[in-house]
Design a protein around this motif. Sequence first.
Motif, PDB file in Angstrom:
ATOM      1  N   LYS A 136       1.450 -19.462 -11.782  1.00  0.00           N
ATOM      2  CA  LYS A 136       0.405 -20.485 -11.868  1.00  0.00           C
ATOM      3  C   LYS A 136       1.019 -21.826 -12.258  1.00  0.00           C
ATOM      4  N   MET A 137       1.956 -21.801 -13.220  1.00  0.00           N
ATOM      5  CA  MET A 137       2.628 -23.042 -13.623  1.00  0.00           C
ATOM      6  C   MET A 137       3.526 -23.569 -12.510  1.00  0.00           C
ATOM      7  N   TRP A 138       4.265 -22.656 -11.859  1.00  0.00           N
ATOM      8  CA  TRP A 138       5.201 -23.074 -10.816  1.00  0.00           C
ATOM      9  C   TRP A 138       4.480 -23.734  -9.652  1.00  0.00           C
ATOM     10  N   TRP A 139       3.398 -23.122  -9.191  1.00  0.00           N
ATOM     11  CA  TRP A 139       2.670 -23.697  -8.056  1.00  0.00           C
ATOM     12  C   TRP A 139       1.961 -24.981  -8.436  1.00  0.00           C
ATOM     13  N   ALA A 140       1.667 -25.156  -9.733  1.00  0.00           N
ATOM     14  CA  ALA A 140       0.954 -26.361 -10.173  1.00  0.00           C
ATOM     15  C   ALA A 140       1.883 -27.561 -10.366  1.00  0.00           C
ATOM     16  N   ASN A 154       8.325 -25.822   8.797  1.00  0.00           N
ATOM     17  CA  ASN A 154       7.518 -25.064   9.757  1.00  0.00           C
ATOM     18  C   ASN A 154       7.009 -23.749   9.167  1.00  0.00           C
ATOM     19  N   GLU A 155       7.286 -23.539   7.881  1.00  0.00           N
ATOM     20  CA  GLU A 155       6.781 -22.352   7.207  1.00  0.00           C
ATOM     21  C   GLU A 155       6.192 -22.753   5.862  1.00  0.00           C
ATOM     22  N   ALA A 156       5.306 -21.910   5.350  1.00  0.00           N
ATOM     23  CA  ALA A 156       4.727 -22.160   4.030  1.00  0.00           C
ATOM     24  C   ALA A 156       5.804 -22.047   2.963  1.00  0.00           C
ATOM     25  N   GLU A 175       4.224  -6.518  -6.216  1.00  0.00           N
ATOM     26  CA  GLU A 175       3.140  -6.288  -5.261  1.00  0.00           C
ATOM     27  C   GLU A 175       1.786  -6.686  -5.854  1.00  0.00           C
ATOM     28  N   LYS A 176       1.574  -6.397  -7.132  1.00  0.00           N
ATOM     29  CA  LYS A 176       0.316  -6.778  -7.781  1.00  0.00           C
ATOM     30  C   LYS A 176       0.159  -8.297  -7.833  1.00  0.00           C
ATOM     31  N   CYS A 177       1.286  -9.000  -7.857  1.00  0.00           N
ATOM     32  CA  CYS A 177       1.259 -10.463  -7.897  1.00  0.00           C
ATOM     33  C   CYS A 177       1.235 -11.069  -6.498  1.00  0.00           C
ATOM     34  N   LEU A 197       6.679 -14.506  -1.710  1.00  0.00           N
ATOM     35  CA  LEU A 197       5.289 -14.848  -1.984  1.00  0.00           C
ATOM     36  C   LEU A 197       5.039 -16.271  -1.493  1.00  0.00           C
ATOM     37  N   GLU A 198       4.026 -16.442  -0.645  1.00  0.00           N
ATOM     38  CA  GLU A 198       3.681 -17.766  -0.151  1.00  0.00           C
ATOM     39  C   GLU A 198       2.888 -18.537  -1.200  1.00  0.00           C
ATOM     40  N   LYS A 199       3.122 -19.844  -1.248  1.00  0.00           N
ATOM     41  CA  LYS A 199       2.341 -20.716  -2.135  1.00  0.00           C
ATOM     42  C   LYS A 199       0.885 -20.670  -1.708  1.00  0.00           C
ATOM     43  N   PRO A 200      -0.026 -20.382  -2.639  1.00  0.00           N
ATOM     44  CA  PRO A 200      -1.442 -20.291  -2.251  1.00  0.00           C
ATOM     45  C   PRO A 200      -2.007 -21.665  -1.923  1.00  0.00           C
TER      46      PRO A 200
END
Length: 200
Positions: A136-140, A154-156, A175-177, A197-200
């Motif tokens: 959550k912190m990393w993507w923010a 060309n990719e997420a 997998e749960k994450c 894991l792709e950035k949401p």
Amino acid sequence: MILPKQRVYAIVPQHGPSIESERLLLRPVEDSDATALFGIRSLPEVAAMNWPKEPFKSIEQTRAWLSTKIFTAGPPDVIGRSFNYAIIDKSSPNPQRVIGYLSINQIAPYPEIGYSLHPDSWGKGIATEALQLMLKMWWALPRRKQNEDEPQPNEAEKAFALCEKINFGSHRVLEKCGFKLIGEYSYGGDALFVFALEKP
């Protein structure tokens, strides 16, 4: 498989934020955490699923390992910084005790996640919860702008994790994450899965 390469988009702060849930607190690792982290990385069962495989022998060795979490490659503004977090279980009898860590181990050639917990905290969902908080912190984090003359991705954007094939508990955590298995890799005689894991 050839390991992934990905341009670094995140702007990593000099001193990262902290985050907490009802149960856990994640805060940037401090030098004073070396003793607690030595207590984790000196255990054979922890070393068996990490690199190097040998249990740590001293706090000095632990500090030397912590220095490898400082980025030495990537955009100039991230060199010398890190994204390394201590895990604290606020619900435990000793709510100040560091029970594990997670980090973005490197950001070049790709953002790679690593983590470990003290065995006393295994099987309680702590690793999953802590990783969700760190992500959550990393993507923010703010992202750097693309120059007009730069090729557009060309990719997420993704985060990656390498995991021992025999480490079934860590497979479940990833997998749960939301991580997906994308390949296999061999390093130093270890058979590893590569998760993304792709950035949401």
